[in-house]
Each structure stands twice: as structure tokens, then as C-alpha cells.
Motif scaffolding. Structure first.
Motif, PDB file in Angstrom:
ATOM      1  N   ARG A 221      45.317  76.627  -4.829  1.00 47.03           N
ATOM      2  CA  ARG A 221      46.451  77.197  -4.498  1.00 47.03           C
ATOM      3  C   ARG A 221      46.338  78.598  -4.031  1.00 47.03           C
ATOM      4  O   ARG A 221      46.606  79.066  -3.052  1.00 47.03           O
ATOM      5  CB  ARG A 221      47.379  76.936  -5.599  1.00 47.03           C
ATOM      6  CG  ARG A 221      48.830  77.410  -5.065  1.00 47.03           C
ATOM      7  CD  ARG A 221      50.104  77.326  -5.919  1.00 47.03           C
ATOM      8  NE  ARG A 221      50.086  75.646  -6.357  1.00 47.03           N
ATOM      9  CZ  ARG A 221      50.401  75.511  -7.393  1.00 47.03           C
ATOM     10  NH1 ARG A 221      50.598  76.247  -8.666  1.00 47.03           N
ATOM     11  NH2 ARG A 221      50.523  74.057  -7.686  1.00 47.03           N
ATOM     12  N   TRP A 222      45.543  79.412  -4.963  1.00 47.78           N
ATOM     13  CA  TRP A 222      45.161  80.882  -4.514  1.00 47.78           C
ATOM     14  C   TRP A 222      44.237  80.809  -3.041  1.00 47.78           C
ATOM     15  O   TRP A 222      44.527  81.928  -2.379  1.00 47.78           O
ATOM     16  CB  TRP A 222      44.355  81.392  -5.892  1.00 47.78           C
ATOM     17  CG  TRP A 222      43.882  82.686  -5.604  1.00 47.78           C
ATOM     18  CD1 TRP A 222      44.769  83.775  -5.965  1.00 47.78           C
ATOM     19  CD2 TRP A 222      42.759  83.146  -5.132  1.00 47.78           C
ATOM     20  NE1 TRP A 222      44.201  84.966  -5.810  1.00 47.78           N
ATOM     21  CE2 TRP A 222      42.768  84.605  -5.313  1.00 47.78           C
ATOM     22  CE3 TRP A 222      41.597  82.620  -4.978  1.00 47.78           C
ATOM     23  CZ2 TRP A 222      41.860  85.537  -4.975  1.00 47.78           C
ATOM     24  CZ3 TRP A 222      40.312  83.452  -4.558  1.00 47.78           C
ATOM     25  CH2 TRP A 222      40.501  84.730  -4.387  1.00 47.78           C
ATOM     26  N   GLN A 223      43.521  79.914  -3.095  1.00 52.29           N
ATOM     27  CA  GLN A 223      42.566  80.029  -1.962  1.00 52.29           C
ATOM     28  C   GLN A 223      43.606  79.725  -0.813  1.00 52.29           C
ATOM     29  O   GLN A 223      43.242  80.406   0.281  1.00 52.29           O
ATOM     30  CB  GLN A 223      41.266  79.104  -1.996  1.00 52.29           C
ATOM     31  CG  GLN A 223      40.359  79.702  -2.934  1.00 52.29           C
ATOM     32  CD  GLN A 223      39.213  78.497  -3.055  1.00 52.29           C
ATOM     33  OE1 GLN A 223      39.416  77.260  -2.654  1.00 52.29           O
ATOM     34  NE2 GLN A 223      38.254  78.948  -3.556  1.00 52.29           N
ATOM     35  N   GLY A 224      44.435  79.017  -0.789  1.00 54.13           N
ATOM     36  CA  GLY A 224      45.207  78.683   0.290  1.00 54.13           C
ATOM     37  C   GLY A 224      46.055  79.665   0.855  1.00 54.13           C
ATOM     38  O   GLY A 224      46.404  80.323   2.074  1.00 54.13           O
TER      39      GLY A 224
ATOM     40  N   GLY B 190      45.799  82.094   4.251  1.00 54.47           N
ATOM     41  CA  GLY B 190      47.190  82.178   5.138  1.00 54.47           C
ATOM     42  C   GLY B 190      47.318  83.545   5.277  1.00 54.47           C
ATOM     43  O   GLY B 190      47.653  84.164   6.343  1.00 54.47           O
ATOM     44  N   LEU B 191      47.262  84.515   4.307  1.00 58.47           N
ATOM     45  CA  LEU B 191      47.199  86.169   4.303  1.00 58.47           C
ATOM     46  C   LEU B 191      46.191  86.756   5.212  1.00 58.47           C
ATOM     47  O   LEU B 191      46.717  87.504   6.081  1.00 58.47           O
ATOM     48  CB  LEU B 191      47.098  86.764   2.965  1.00 58.47           C
ATOM     49  CG  LEU B 191      48.539  86.389   2.172  1.00 58.47           C
ATOM     50  CD1 LEU B 191      48.224  87.206   0.572  1.00 58.47           C
ATOM     51  CD2 LEU B 191      49.522  87.189   2.848  1.00 58.47           C
TER      52      LEU B 191
ATOM     53  N   ALA C 119      45.168  89.013  10.626  1.00 57.22           N
ATOM     54  CA  ALA C 119      44.171  89.101  11.835  1.00 57.22           C
ATOM     55  C   ALA C 119      45.465  89.047  13.063  1.00 57.22           C
ATOM     56  O   ALA C 119      45.405  89.529  14.012  1.00 57.22           O
ATOM     57  CB  ALA C 119      43.457  87.642  11.852  1.00 57.22           C
ATOM     58  N   GLY C 120      46.390  88.164  12.879  1.00 60.23           N
ATOM     59  CA  GLY C 120      47.581  87.792  13.858  1.00 60.23           C
ATOM     60  C   GLY C 120      48.275  89.218  14.068  1.00 60.23           C
ATOM     61  O   GLY C 120      48.359  89.670  15.320  1.00 60.23           O
ATOM     62  N   LEU C 121      48.587  89.968  13.113  1.00 59.17           N
ATOM     63  CA  LEU C 121      49.253  91.336  13.225  1.00 59.17           C
ATOM     64  C   LEU C 121      48.455  92.205  13.737  1.00 59.17           C
ATOM     65  O   LEU C 121      48.994  93.283  14.289  1.00 59.17           O
ATOM     66  CB  LEU C 121      49.733  91.757  11.876  1.00 59.17           C
ATOM     67  CG  LEU C 121      50.956  91.128  11.273  1.00 59.17           C
ATOM     68  CD1 LEU C 121      50.945  91.456   9.815  1.00 59.17           C
ATOM     69  CD2 LEU C 121      52.028  91.102  12.214  1.00 59.17           C
ATOM     70  N   VAL C 122      47.075  92.328  13.801  1.00 59.53           N
ATOM     71  CA  VAL C 122      46.041  93.209  14.211  1.00 59.53           C
ATOM     72  C   VAL C 122      45.833  92.842  15.644  1.00 59.53           C
ATOM     73  O   VAL C 122      46.006  93.904  16.773  1.00 59.53           O
ATOM     74  CB  VAL C 122      44.670  93.365  13.620  1.00 59.53           C
ATOM     75  CG1 VAL C 122      43.837  94.156  14.122  1.00 59.53           C
ATOM     76  CG2 VAL C 122      45.189  93.913  12.060  1.00 59.53           C
TER      77      VAL C 122
END
Length: 155
Positions: free
Chosen positions: A15-18, A22-23, A28-31
Motif C-alpha cells: 500500500r505504501w509503495q502504491g 502515485g505521488l 512529474a505531471g505538475l513539473v
């Protein structure tokens, strides 16, 4: 309490790796999304402003007022105008020069204007002309500026 499946990682670790994946994708999308938009809009490869695809440069960008003075004899304001040549051929500029008491325009107030023609401007050359304005009141310093310009290529 983490439940362990034989031979694999715990459910909590997955769950932590997911969340981490995602983050990272969101960051990457925001940059890169704004960067991609900037490259596209500024004429990057095949973009909206690609060389030769955009509108021609405005004539106002090629002219400037290089001096503004009051003639001591006639008391008329005189503006020295410079026009830089465009690539692609010789032409003439018709420049509208505006005369005011301040650089900031006053809403509702109409400024005096004069036209000056600067003929025979070759590519890469700078030609000069003078625009003669109205009789200027004593003890006031004039402001001269370009209000508009048109370029016409010579036949």
C-alpha cells in the motif's frame, strides 16, 4: 498489524509503495505539463509559434523615439524617430508620434499627434526622421512616444 503472505511482502508495504508511485507520477505531471505547454506555445518543434507559421512582426517594434525637444525659435515640440529595417526588402515606415506632458496617458484626454514618413529603410539599416508637433507651452517638458506605425515594402 501487517499480514504476511508466504514469499511476498506485507499488505502494508504494498500500500505504501502504491502511494509513493502515485505521488511521483503526480509530481512529474505538475513539473512537465507546464514545461510542455510552454514549449508548445513558444514555438518549439511544430508548436503554435513555429518559425514562418506566426504572424509577421508589428511595425511598432521596429521604430522608436530617440529624442524629444522643444524648438527654441518656433516653440514647437520635435521628436526624433528611428526606424530599423526589416529582413526581406527595402520599405518605408509611417509613424504616428504622440506628444503629452506626462508619459502616462490621462483617461479621456486627447493627446496631440503627428505623422512622419521614414522612406528607404533597408534591411539591417537604421534611418531617421523628425515629427513636428504642436506649439508647446513654456516651462513644461514634453513627452514624445510612438502611438502607431505601418510598414510598406517598396515596389
Amino acid at each position: 498489524m501487517a499480514v504476511s503472505v508466504s514469499g511476498s511482502r506485507s499488505v502494508g508495504a504494498l500500500r505504501w509503495q502504491g502511494w509513493l508511485v502515485g505521488l511521483v507520477a503526480l509530481a512529474a505531471g505538475l513539473v512537465f505539463a507546464p514545461l510542455g505547454l510552454y514549449v508548445w506555445a513558444s514555438g518549439g518543434p511544430g508548436g503554435a509559434g513555429a518559425a514562418g507559421a506566426g504572424p509577421p512582426r508589428a511595425a511598432v517594434e521596429d521604430v522608436r523615439v530617440s529624442g524629444c525637444r522643444v524648438d527654441p525659435v518656433s516653440r514647437r515640440v520635435v521628436a526624433a524617430v528611428e526606424a530599423a529595417g526589416r529582413p526581406g526588402g527595402v520599405g518605408a515606415y509611417v509613424v504616428t508620434v504622440e506628444f503629452r506632458e506626462k508619459a502616462e496617458a490621462v483617461p479621456g484626454e486627447r493627446a496631440a499627434q503627428a505623422l512622419v514618413k521614414v522612406p528607404g529603410v533597408a534591411p539591417g539599416a537604421t534611418e531617421r526622421g523628425e515629427a513636428v508637433g504642436p506649439v508647446w507651452p513654456a516651462a513644461t517638458v514634453p513627452w514624445c512616444g510612438v502611438a502607431g506605425a505601418e510598414f510598406e515594402r517598396a515596389p
